[in-house]
Design a protein around this motif. Sequence first.
Motif, PDB file in Angstrom:
ATOM      1  N   SER A  73      -1.679   5.862  -5.226  1.00  9.77           N
ATOM      2  CA  SER A  73      -2.935   6.279  -4.597  1.00  9.77           C
ATOM      3  C   SER A  73      -2.967   5.960  -3.102  1.00  9.77           C
ATOM      4  O   SER A  73      -3.763   6.523  -2.368  1.00  9.77           O
ATOM      5  N   GLY A  74      -2.111   5.031  -2.685  1.00  8.83           N
ATOM      6  CA  GLY A  74      -2.115   4.605  -1.287  1.00  8.83           C
ATOM      7  C   GLY A  74      -3.285   3.714  -0.945  1.00  8.83           C
ATOM      8  O   GLY A  74      -3.515   3.406   0.227  1.00  8.83           O
ATOM      9  N   ARG A  75      -4.019   3.255  -1.938  1.00  8.72           N
ATOM     10  CA  ARG A  75      -5.189   2.417  -1.675  1.00  8.72           C
ATOM     11  C   ARG A  75      -5.346   1.327  -2.719  1.00  8.72           C
ATOM     12  O   ARG A  75      -5.015   1.522  -3.894  1.00  8.72           O
ATOM     13  N   ALA A 120      -6.434   1.589   2.691  1.00  9.61           N
ATOM     14  CA  ALA A 120      -5.593   2.729   2.341  1.00  9.61           C
ATOM     15  C   ALA A 120      -4.650   3.107   3.475  1.00  9.61           C
ATOM     16  O   ALA A 120      -4.943   2.897   4.645  1.00  9.61           O
ATOM     17  N   HIS A 160     -11.975  -0.752  -0.052  1.00 12.39           N
ATOM     18  CA  HIS A 160     -10.562  -0.572  -0.360  1.00 12.39           C
ATOM     19  C   HIS A 160      -9.840  -0.338   0.969  1.00 12.39           C
ATOM     20  O   HIS A 160     -10.454  -0.006   1.976  1.00 12.39           O
ATOM     21  N   ILE A 191      -3.579   1.287   8.607  1.00  8.24           N
ATOM     22  CA  ILE A 191      -4.389   1.480   7.410  1.00  8.24           C
ATOM     23  C   ILE A 191      -5.826   1.730   7.849  1.00  8.24           C
ATOM     24  O   ILE A 191      -6.165   1.545   9.022  1.00  8.24           O
ATOM     25  N   ASP A 202      -2.551   6.596   4.704  1.00  8.66           N
ATOM     26  CA  ASP A 202      -2.499   8.038   4.510  1.00  8.66           C
ATOM     27  C   ASP A 202      -1.049   8.435   4.294  1.00  8.66           C
ATOM     28  O   ASP A 202      -0.126   7.701   4.661  1.00  8.66           O
ATOM     29  N   LEU A 210       0.824  -1.204   0.000  1.00 12.94           N
ATOM     30  CA  LEU A 210       0.000   0.000   0.000  1.00 12.94           C
ATOM     31  C   LEU A 210       0.866   1.266   0.000  1.00 12.94           C
ATOM     32  O   LEU A 210       0.550   2.235  -0.687  1.00 12.94           O
TER      33      LEU A 210
END
Length: 156
Positions: A41-43, A87, A85, A73, A89, A36
Amino acid sequence: MTDSRDDDVARFVERFALLLSEAGMARMPARVFTRLLATDSGRMTAAELAEALDVSPAAISGAVRYLDQVHLIHKGREPGERRDHYAVDDNTWLEAITNRDKLYDAWNSALTDGAEALGTDSRAGKRIDDTRRFFLFLKAETAAMQEKWRAQEAAR
């Protein structure tokens, strides 16, 4: 055929995940977390993570549950999407450390009770009280460090 960037990313994911697992994180959560981190996108969805890591969806399920519990996450869903999803940050490490304060408070309470039960005149009681004082120190230093980090990032 995969391109060399994909291979480089896969090698990075495995290398950093190994370092996280050597530091105490379970292997699959370390791989999921690192994957991740390495996504623009981190997701990603569970299916995307399973494909990227070449593992079963069940392996992803346990890993994301753990990572969510420790606040590394978070799970989400966009309006109209049918799949969750997962993610990270951009400031995931700061958030994880900030959430550690609650844990330090709980530990402090339990350690205070333990030191009182054992008596600080005993070696065990002193050891418990030293541990309690260490976590109080760590909490204070962590708060100062977070402020320094925020100031540094604001100036950047």
